[in-house]
Scaffold this active site. Structure first.
Site, short mmCIF file in Angstrom:
data_model
loop_
_atom_site.label_atom_id
_atom_site.label_comp_id
_atom_site.label_asym_id
_atom_site.label_seq_id
_atom_site.Cartn_x
_atom_site.Cartn_y
_atom_site.Cartn_z
CG ASP A 20 -2.07 0.94 1.11
OD1 ASP A 20 -2.33 1.44 0.00
OD2 ASP A 20 -2.72 1.21 2.13
CG HIS A 54 -0.01 1.92 -9.26
ND1 HIS A 54 -0.21 1.54 -7.95
CD2 HIS A 54 -1.12 2.61 -9.62
CE1 HIS A 54 -1.39 1.98 -7.54
NE2 HIS A 54 -1.96 2.64 -8.54
CB SER A 75 -12.43 -8.46 -5.65
OG SER A 75 -11.77 -9.64 -5.35
CD1 TRP A 131 -12.57 -5.65 -10.35
CD2 TRP A 131 -11.94 -4.82 -12.34
NE1 TRP A 131 -11.93 -6.65 -11.05
CE2 TRP A 131 -11.54 -6.17 -12.27
CE3 TRP A 131 -11.65 -4.09 -13.49
CZ2 TRP A 131 -10.87 -6.80 -13.31
CZ3 TRP A 131 -10.98 -4.72 -14.53
CH2 TRP A 131 -10.60 -6.06 -14.44
CG LEU A 151 10.49 -16.29 -4.05
CD1 LEU A 151 10.43 -16.29 -2.52
CD2 LEU A 151 10.78 -14.87 -4.52
C1 FPP Z 1 -2.02 0.11 -3.33
O1 FPP Z 1 -1.53 1.42 -3.24
C2 FPP Z 1 -1.43 -0.55 -4.46
C3 FPP Z 1 -2.11 -1.10 -5.49
C4 FPP Z 1 -3.58 -1.10 -5.61
C5 FPP Z 1 -1.42 -1.72 -6.62
C6 FPP Z 1 -0.18 -2.45 -6.21
C7 FPP Z 1 0.60 -2.70 -7.41
C8 FPP Z 1 1.95 -2.68 -7.45
C9 FPP Z 1 2.87 -2.54 -6.31
C10 FPP Z 1 2.61 -2.85 -8.71
C11 FPP Z 1 2.72 -4.28 -9.04
C12 FPP Z 1 1.60 -4.52 -9.88
C13 FPP Z 1 1.58 -5.24 -10.94
C14 FPP Z 1 0.62 -4.82 -11.93
C15 FPP Z 1 2.48 -6.40 -11.13
P1 FPP Z 1 -2.58 2.60 -3.39
O2 FPP Z 1 -2.71 2.94 -4.83
O3 FPP Z 1 -3.84 2.24 -2.70
O4 FPP Z 1 -1.83 3.75 -2.63
P2 FPP Z 1 -2.50 4.90 -1.76
O5 FPP Z 1 -3.09 4.23 -0.54
O6 FPP Z 1 -1.32 5.75 -1.39
O7 FPP Z 1 -3.49 5.59 -2.61
#
Ligand code: FPP
Length: 246
Positions: free
Chosen positions: A17, A34, A63, A66, A128
């Site tokens: 996160d 990301h 889930s 989206w 791994l």
């Molecule tokens: C949460 O941070 C993160 C995600 C929803 C996506 C996690 C994805 C990655 C680490 C990249 C790896 C992904 C792939 C496609 C292989 P957030 O966006 O909720 O952060 P925030 O809480 O600061 O808004």
């Protein structure tokens, strides 16, 4: 303390996160966070290999994700496809077996093919196991496992559900880490987290480095895992082990 967990975790699971906040603080679009998150994931995979941790499970797309703005959702799908094309060769050479965990029907054919191809290319590796939870939810997993049993007319027991879960190929996580300062599970590994130790880091995922991983592992080693028993029940087992070793 005799009862502390001395061995390191065999299975670490992570809620990655904080990508969005990392980007927003730099006046960048969220997708830049990301992208940085993928680099952080690469670093974490290498760190787990170096520390002989056999299983790493990460939450990449829930889930519920989206419901994010359409451009962020399509950006994450694109990032997944690009990351696979870029990273699979080095995952192969580093002995990483990639497994995708989650509902695939909702994903585009191109993404589904990418996942299947990446799994095929890395299937022979065993250093791994990297489980990437994508379009995954803990409730989805429990429901799909129950549906499997119901469709076969099997009794719904804990053991049968356990075998039908999407993560049945690995033991339950010993340690679940969530970065980004929030302290909740957010529908991650609801079934498998029954006895996992939890660690919350204030670091945003793109900033989660080897030192932060070691801090989490250190905190885990200091925990007493009782699995429903009392401290006193655990102590003699440790003493017997010590005597035998001595
Ligand atoms: C949460 O941070 C993160 C995600 C929803 C996506 C996690 C994805 C990655 C680490 C990249 C790896 C992904 C792939 C496609 C292989 P957030 O966006 O909720 O952060 P925030 O809480 O600061 O808004």
């Amino acid at each position: 303390m005799a009862n502390q967990t001395s061995a390191g975790p065999s299975h670490i699971a992570i809620v990655m996160d904080g990508n969005g906040r990392w980007a927003t603080r730099r006046f960048l679009p969220r997708i830049a966070g990301h992208k940085q998150g993928v680099d952080s994931l690469n670093r974490c995979v290498r760190a787990c290999i170096d520390r002989h941790i056999p299983v790493l499970t990460v939450f990449a797309f829930s889930s519920e994700n989206w419901n994010r703005p359409a451009d962020e959702v399509s950006g994450l799908m694109e990032l997944l496809a690009m990351s696979l094309a870029r990273e699979v060769p080095s995952l192969v050479s580093n002995g990483v077996q990639l497994r995708f965990v989650g509902e695939r029907q909702q994903l585009s054919e191109r993404v589904r093919e990418g996942l299947a191809q990446a799994e095929l290319s890395t299937a022979g590796n065993s250093r791994l196991i990297l489980n990437v939870c994508f379009n995954y939810g803990g409730r989805w997993d429990i429901a799909q496992a129950a549906q499997q049993l119901a469709s076969r007319g099997e009794p719904i027991t804990e053991q049968a559900l356990d075998r039908a879960m999407a993560l049945a190929h690995v033991p339950d996580p010993d340690l679940i880490i969530r970065t980004g300062g929030e302290q909740r599970i957010s529908n991650f590994l609801l079934w498998q987290a029954a006895y996992s130790e939890l660690h919350f880091s204030d670091k945003l995922w793109p900033e989660f480095d080897e030192a932060a991983l070691d801090e989490a592992i250190g905190a885990y080693r200091g925990r007493e895992r009782r699995f429903g028993k009392t401290s006193a029940q655990l102590a003699p087992a440790v003493d017997r082990h010590d005597t035998k070793a001595a």
